[in-house]
Scaffold this active site. Structure first.
Site, PDB file in Angstrom:
ATOM      1  N   ASP A  11       0.865  -1.180   0.000  1.00 38.10           N
ATOM      2  CA  ASP A  11       0.000   0.000   0.000  1.00 38.10           C
ATOM      3  C   ASP A  11       0.904   1.234   0.000  1.00 38.10           C
ATOM      4  OD1 ASP A  11      -2.334   1.700   0.379  1.00 38.10           O
ATOM      5  OD2 ASP A  11      -1.707   1.910   2.464  1.00 38.10           O
ATOM      6  N   GLY A  44      -2.904   9.113  -3.607  1.00 34.93           N
ATOM      7  CA  GLY A  44      -4.228   9.524  -4.088  1.00 34.93           C
ATOM      8  C   GLY A  44      -4.297  10.869  -4.783  1.00 34.93           C
ATOM      9  N   CYS A  74      -4.230  -1.123  -1.995  1.00 35.60           N
ATOM     10  CA  CYS A  74      -4.413   0.320  -2.116  1.00 35.60           C
ATOM     11  C   CYS A  74      -5.361   0.532  -3.287  1.00 35.60           C
ATOM     12  CB  CYS A  74      -3.056   0.974  -2.389  1.00 35.60           C
ATOM     13  SG  CYS A  74      -3.137   2.730  -2.765  1.00 35.60           S
ATOM     14  N   ASN A  75      -6.447   1.221  -3.029  1.00 32.65           N
ATOM     15  CA  ASN A  75      -7.435   1.423  -4.101  1.00 32.65           C
ATOM     16  C   ASN A  75      -6.873   2.291  -5.220  1.00 32.65           C
ATOM     17  OD1 ASN A  75     -10.455   0.489  -3.290  1.00 32.65           O
ATOM     18  ND2 ASN A  75      -9.199   0.849  -1.503  1.00 32.65           N
ATOM     19  N   THR A  76      -6.055   3.283  -4.854  1.00 32.46           N
ATOM     20  CA  THR A  76      -5.486   4.165  -5.871  1.00 32.46           C
ATOM     21  C   THR A  76      -4.565   3.367  -6.789  1.00 32.46           C
ATOM     22  OG1 THR A  76      -5.604   5.996  -4.288  1.00 32.46           O
ATOM     23  CG2 THR A  76      -4.192   6.297  -6.213  1.00 32.46           C
ATOM     24  N   GLU A 156      -6.101   9.327   9.808  1.00 33.29           N
ATOM     25  CA  GLU A 156      -4.713   9.261  10.308  1.00 33.29           C
ATOM     26  C   GLU A 156      -4.501  10.160  11.524  1.00 33.29           C
ATOM     27  OE1 GLU A 156      -1.650   9.280   7.347  1.00 33.29           O
ATOM     28  OE2 GLU A 156      -2.556   7.557   6.340  1.00 33.29           O
ATOM     29  N   THR A 189      -8.591   2.568   1.360  1.00 31.07           N
ATOM     30  CA  THR A 189      -8.184   1.769   2.525  1.00 31.07           C
ATOM     31  C   THR A 189      -8.601   2.363   3.868  1.00 31.07           C
ATOM     32  OG1 THR A 189      -6.092   2.960   2.350  1.00 31.07           O
ATOM     33  CG2 THR A 189      -6.164   0.725   1.448  1.00 31.07           C
TER      34      THR A 189
HETATM   35  N1  DGL Z   1      -4.228   3.789   0.239  1.00 33.59           N
HETATM   36  C1  DGL Z   1      -4.862   4.823  -0.519  1.00 33.59           C
HETATM   37  C2  DGL Z   1      -6.123   4.268  -1.215  1.00 33.59           C
HETATM   38  O1  DGL Z   1      -6.676   3.265  -0.823  1.00 33.59           O
HETATM   39  C3  DGL Z   1      -5.211   6.023   0.349  1.00 33.59           C
HETATM   40  C4  DGL Z   1      -4.005   6.834   0.771  1.00 33.59           C
HETATM   41  C5  DGL Z   1      -3.283   7.467  -0.391  1.00 33.59           C
HETATM   42  O2  DGL Z   1      -3.801   8.415  -1.014  1.00 33.59           O
HETATM   43  O3  DGL Z   1      -2.186   6.994  -0.708  1.00 33.59           O
HETATM   44  O4  DGL Z   1      -6.555   4.832  -2.185  1.00 33.59           O
END
Ligand code: DGL
Length: 275
Positions: A11, A44, A74-76, A156, A189
């Site tokens: 991530d 992100g 990590c969704n991004t 956070e 996340t």
């Molecule tokens: N882990 C990132 C997500 O799930 C969120 C934090 C970021 O922007 O890196 O998109």
């Protein structure tokens, strides 16, 4: 790569620990290598090229650890760089966040009005919209996406129950509420940690945790390939996880405990690319 090789998880930072939590829940006997690119978080609000480059470097690190599966937690990174990761992974299977959550949202929705929230990069990529539409086929579906960039620092900073966070969430979710969505994908996340507040604002509609559905997909994939570890010889209370980070943030241990629900051992600091 062997059956008892670890599962590699990466991530942009500590957020992927919410995905690791789900992996440990569904696959408790596996060992894990977790990499958080904490020196370069957040992904992100970065460009596609940068997210692809960073994700490639994370994947290469995990491959060198001889992992049997890579979970892009990590969704991004999943929205933008899944193909890049698959290219470098070769025959190591790769699971991202998008497809499992898109499928789960379609199964949960009755009205076909689905909301997706995520980082700006995830929303701009349209990865969730495209995947939901692809899986829906001829069915009539409306997907409405909303970036919620302040949710990451809210979590956070530990402001999960703060009234200011609720005001921001009400603002972010107001359009989705007006559209009368009946299912919401938590496409980041960090967002599962806000699920109680989001659920209250959206009157208890189903919230899809991308990490949970990715973990179920991982379970199925390893079982199909007969690579699942179903028991452990010794009686070990704590799951076996090696943590690596590209920087140790001040609040690392507090945040890790928040996302994972248990204390972590000290992470090893590594360097990727030119940080
Ligand atoms: N882990 C990132 C997500 O799930 C969120 C934090 C970021 O922007 O890196 O998109």
């Amino acid at each position: 790569m062997y059956n008892n090789s670890p599962i590699g998880v990466f991530d942009s930072g500590v957020g992927g620990l919410s995905v690791l939590k789900q992996l440990v829940r569904f696959l408790p006997y596996e060992s894990y290598v977790y990499l958080g690119d904490t020196a370069r978080v957040p992904y992100g609000n970065k460009s596609d090229d940068t997210v692809k480059q960073y994700s490639k470097e994370c994947a290469e690190f995990l491959i060198a650890k001889n992992v049997k599966l890579i979970v892009v937690a990590c969704n991004t990174a999943s929205s933008i760089a899944l193909d890049t990761v698959r290219e470098v992974a070769g025959d190591i299977p790769v699971i991202g966040m998008i497809e499992p959550a898109a499928g789960a949202a379609l199964r949960a929705s009755k009205s076909g009005k689905i909301g997706v929230i995520g980082t700006r990069a995830t929303v701009n990529s349209k990865a969730y919209t495209n995947k939901i539409m692809e899986l829906a086929g001829a069915n009539q579906i409306t997907v409405m996406s909303q970036p919620c960039p302040l949710f990451v620092p809210i979590v956070e900073e530990g402001l999960i129950d703060h009234p200011a966070s609720r005001m921001i969430a009400e603002e972010y979710l107001s359009e989705l509420k007006k559209l009368d969505i009946d299912t919401l994908v938590l496409g980041c996340t960090h967002y599962p940690l806000l699920s109680r507040m989001i659920g209250e604002i959206l009157n208890g509609i189903p919230l899809i945790d991308s990490g949970e559905h990715a973990a179920v997909t991982a379970l199925r994939l390893l079982a199909e390939r007969k690579m699942l570890i179903e028991e452990r010889d010794e009686f070990v209370m704590k799951p076996k996880i090696d943590f690596f980070v590209t920087d140790v943030p001040n609040l690392f241990f507090e945040q890790a405990q928040l996302f994972l629900g248990f204390n972590v051992d000290s992470p090893k600091k590594i360097q990727l690319g030119i940080c």
